[in-house]
Scaffold this motif. Sequence first.
Motif, mmCIF file in Angstrom:
data_model
loop_
_atom_site.group_PDB
_atom_site.id
_atom_site.type_symbol
_atom_site.label_atom_id
_atom_site.label_comp_id
_atom_site.label_asym_id
_atom_site.label_seq_id
_atom_site.Cartn_x
_atom_site.Cartn_y
_atom_site.Cartn_z
ATOM 1 N N HIS A 1 27.448 -28.946 71.799
ATOM 2 C CA HIS A 1 27.800 -30.289 71.352
ATOM 3 C C HIS A 1 27.220 -31.386 72.255
ATOM 4 O O HIS A 1 27.237 -32.556 71.894
ATOM 5 C CB HIS A 1 29.319 -30.447 71.242
ATOM 6 N N CYS A 2 26.715 -31.003 73.443
ATOM 7 C CA CYS A 2 26.096 -31.987 74.341
ATOM 8 C C CYS A 2 24.573 -32.041 74.188
ATOM 9 O O CYS A 2 23.947 -33.026 74.614
ATOM 10 C CB CYS A 2 26.426 -31.668 75.800
ATOM 11 N N MET A 3 23.986 -31.005 73.616
ATOM 12 C CA MET A 3 22.527 -30.873 73.621
ATOM 13 C C MET A 3 21.811 -32.090 73.045
ATOM 14 O O MET A 3 20.800 -32.554 73.573
ATOM 15 C CB MET A 3 22.130 -29.610 72.861
ATOM 16 N N SER A 4 22.319 -32.643 71.956
ATOM 17 C CA SER A 4 21.651 -33.778 71.302
ATOM 18 C C SER A 4 21.926 -35.104 71.998
ATOM 19 O O SER A 4 21.360 -36.133 71.637
ATOM 20 C CB SER A 4 22.093 -33.874 69.838
ATOM 21 N N LYS A 5 22.792 -35.075 73.015
ATOM 22 C CA LYS A 5 23.179 -36.317 73.689
ATOM 23 C C LYS A 5 22.626 -36.398 75.111
ATOM 24 O O LYS A 5 23.023 -37.256 75.896
ATOM 25 C CB LYS A 5 24.708 -36.441 73.730
ATOM 26 N N LEU A 6 21.706 -35.494 75.455
ATOM 27 C CA LEU A 6 21.163 -35.466 76.807
ATOM 28 C C LEU A 6 20.207 -36.625 77.044
ATOM 29 O O LEU A 6 19.395 -36.968 76.186
ATOM 30 C CB LEU A 6 20.435 -34.143 77.072
ATOM 31 N N ILE A 7 20.322 -37.230 78.212
ATOM 32 C CA ILE A 7 19.404 -38.289 78.616
ATOM 33 C C ILE A 7 18.847 -37.958 79.999
ATOM 34 O O ILE A 7 19.427 -37.172 80.750
ATOM 35 C CB ILE A 7 20.097 -39.674 78.654
ATOM 36 N N THR A 8 17.708 -38.546 80.324
ATOM 37 C CA THR A 8 17.066 -38.346 81.616
ATOM 38 C C THR A 8 17.305 -39.563 82.492
ATOM 39 O O THR A 8 17.217 -40.709 82.020
ATOM 40 C CB THR A 8 15.542 -38.143 81.440
ATOM 41 N N ARG A 9 17.612 -39.348 83.754
ATOM 42 C CA ARG A 9 17.758 -40.472 84.678
ATOM 43 C C ARG A 9 16.448 -41.251 84.753
ATOM 44 O O ARG A 9 15.372 -40.664 84.782
ATOM 45 C CB ARG A 9 18.127 -39.961 86.075
ATOM 46 N N SER A 10 16.571 -42.575 84.787
ATOM 47 C CA SER A 10 15.368 -43.413 84.772
ATOM 48 C C SER A 10 14.477 -43.179 85.989
ATOM 49 O O SER A 10 13.267 -43.395 85.932
ATOM 50 C CB SER A 10 15.764 -44.891 84.705
ATOM 51 N N ASP A 11 15.066 -42.724 87.091
ATOM 52 C CA ASP A 11 14.274 -42.509 88.302
ATOM 53 C C ASP A 11 13.797 -41.066 88.450
ATOM 54 O O ASP A 11 13.200 -40.713 89.460
ATOM 55 C CB ASP A 11 15.061 -42.927 89.551
ATOM 56 N N ASP A 12 14.052 -40.232 87.459
ATOM 57 C CA ASP A 12 13.585 -38.846 87.519
ATOM 58 C C ASP A 12 12.208 -38.713 86.876
ATOM 59 O O ASP A 12 12.011 -37.999 85.883
ATOM 60 C CB ASP A 12 14.597 -37.898 86.850
ATOM 61 N N THR A 13 11.240 -39.434 87.440
ATOM 62 C CA THR A 13 9.844 -39.285 87.048
ATOM 63 C C THR A 13 9.112 -38.647 88.214
ATOM 64 O O THR A 13 9.559 -38.715 89.369
ATOM 65 C CB THR A 13 9.202 -40.644 86.735
ATOM 66 N N GLU A 14 7.969 -38.016 87.939
ATOM 67 C CA GLU A 14 7.255 -37.302 88.997
ATOM 68 C C GLU A 14 6.884 -38.226 90.152
ATOM 69 O O GLU A 14 7.055 -37.872 91.322
ATOM 70 C CB GLU A 14 5.999 -36.636 88.434
ATOM 71 N N THR A 15 6.404 -39.422 89.841
ATOM 72 C CA THR A 15 5.992 -40.366 90.885
ATOM 73 C C THR A 15 7.172 -40.764 91.760
ATOM 74 O O THR A 15 7.080 -40.759 93.000
ATOM 75 C CB THR A 15 5.365 -41.629 90.260
ATOM 76 N N VAL A 16 8.283 -41.110 91.110
ATOM 77 C CA VAL A 16 9.466 -41.562 91.853
ATOM 78 C C VAL A 16 10.056 -40.425 92.674
ATOM 79 O O VAL A 16 10.433 -40.607 93.838
ATOM 80 C CB VAL A 16 10.521 -42.147 90.889
ATOM 81 N N VAL A 17 10.152 -39.239 92.088
ATOM 82 C CA VAL A 17 10.734 -38.098 92.797
ATOM 83 C C VAL A 17 9.907 -37.742 94.028
ATOM 84 O O VAL A 17 10.449 -37.491 95.112
ATOM 85 C CB VAL A 17 10.879 -36.876 91.866
ATOM 86 N N LYS A 18 8.586 -37.713 93.871
ATOM 87 C CA LYS A 18 7.721 -37.392 95.008
ATOM 88 C C LYS A 18 7.892 -38.413 96.134
ATOM 89 O O LYS A 18 7.929 -38.051 97.320
ATOM 90 C CB LYS A 18 6.266 -37.338 94.566
ATOM 91 N N GLU A 19 8.000 -39.685 95.768
ATOM 92 C CA GLU A 19 8.183 -40.715 96.793
ATOM 93 C C GLU A 19 9.550 -40.577 97.448
ATOM 94 O O GLU A 19 9.697 -40.754 98.658
ATOM 95 C CB GLU A 19 8.032 -42.103 96.160
ATOM 96 N N ARG A 20 10.557 -40.244 96.655
ATOM 97 C CA ARG A 20 11.901 -40.060 97.198
ATOM 98 C C ARG A 20 11.921 -38.910 98.188
ATOM 99 O O ARG A 20 12.547 -38.989 99.254
ATOM 100 C CB ARG A 20 12.869 -39.788 96.045
ATOM 101 N N LEU A 21 11.230 -37.827 97.864
ATOM 102 C CA LEU A 21 11.165 -36.679 98.766
ATOM 103 C C LEU A 21 10.390 -37.023 100.036
ATOM 104 O O LEU A 21 10.773 -36.609 101.137
ATOM 105 C CB LEU A 21 10.511 -35.493 98.064
ATOM 106 N N ARG A 22 9.319 -37.792 99.887
ATOM 107 C CA ARG A 22 8.527 -38.185 101.057
ATOM 108 C C ARG A 22 9.368 -39.030 102.018
ATOM 109 O O ARG A 22 9.386 -38.780 103.231
ATOM 110 C CB ARG A 22 7.296 -38.995 100.620
ATOM 111 N N ILE A 23 10.083 -40.001 101.478
ATOM 112 C CA ILE A 23 10.914 -40.876 102.307
ATOM 113 C C ILE A 23 12.025 -40.071 102.978
ATOM 114 O O ILE A 23 12.314 -40.239 104.157
ATOM 115 C CB ILE A 23 11.509 -42.018 101.465
#
Length: 287
Positions: free
Chosen positions: A214-236
């Motif tokens: 019942h949750c599958m169709s309601k899933l959203i992605t965090r706006s900051d979970d993009t490859e560029t942002v995640v890589k920068e977050r890990l670097r920092i």
Amino acid sequence: MAAITRLVRHSSSIFYLGSRCLSSAVASEANSHATPFNFHLKPHLQRKDPKDRNVQWVFLGCPGVGKGTYASRLCNLLGIPHIATGNLVREELASSGPLAAQLSEIVNKGQLVSDEIIISLLSKRLAAGEAKGESGFILDGFPRTIKQAEILEGVTEIDLVVNLKLREDVLLEKCLGRRICSQCGGNFNLASINIKGEDGNPGINMPPLLPPAHCMSKLITRSDDTETVVKERLRIYNEMSQPVEEFYRSREKLLEFDLPGGIPESWPKLLQALNLDEYENKQSAAA
């Protein structure tokens, strides 16, 4: 419950010290550090002898490594609160407390919450917990800087710092697979990670954490979970975390734990590293 086993890292070995109070040398070293910013300890925040309380641990690790997951599980096992400073900020924002308006302005401007405010919220939470009879805690993701570690040292005694580690390519895949149910707020992960071992490195298997139908169709992605942002977050994070790790390593309080896989593989090994595997067995038998 008296303080559970304390771990001390010395060179490449880990020595287990039984359920006893900290050595007087370590205790006096910790007490000798004056806290910056003139934070004054109230009587109810004075340090307790470790034999009279439960564990007081910190969990560190990159974004997405699973600090909250493993800290929560350990807190349930040990009967202590899981304290995440991000939650403290959100709770204060939702309240009519004295810092709510100030925090709202800071967050709306996209600024970082100051060390002073974070420690103030944490001190308030620890005092409230002690008043309710709490005798220990696990801090999740704090401190993140040397300054924060020094301030925390003046506020309370930290027995052990668990540094969860995971390969960066796996972390990236995990972060990109994160999903939130827009209706119930549940956190899930669609990433199915199966990396074969090679060149002497062990393989890693992490099955997805799928939502109910019942949750599958309601899933959203965090706006900051993009490859560029995640890589920068890990670097920092990596850049900032090294001094903090060294801070606790020099005090012989750092336990570095490489996650071997998902929860089924990692949880028993983490308990073994913390010398809590027998404790869990006893708790299960008594249930």
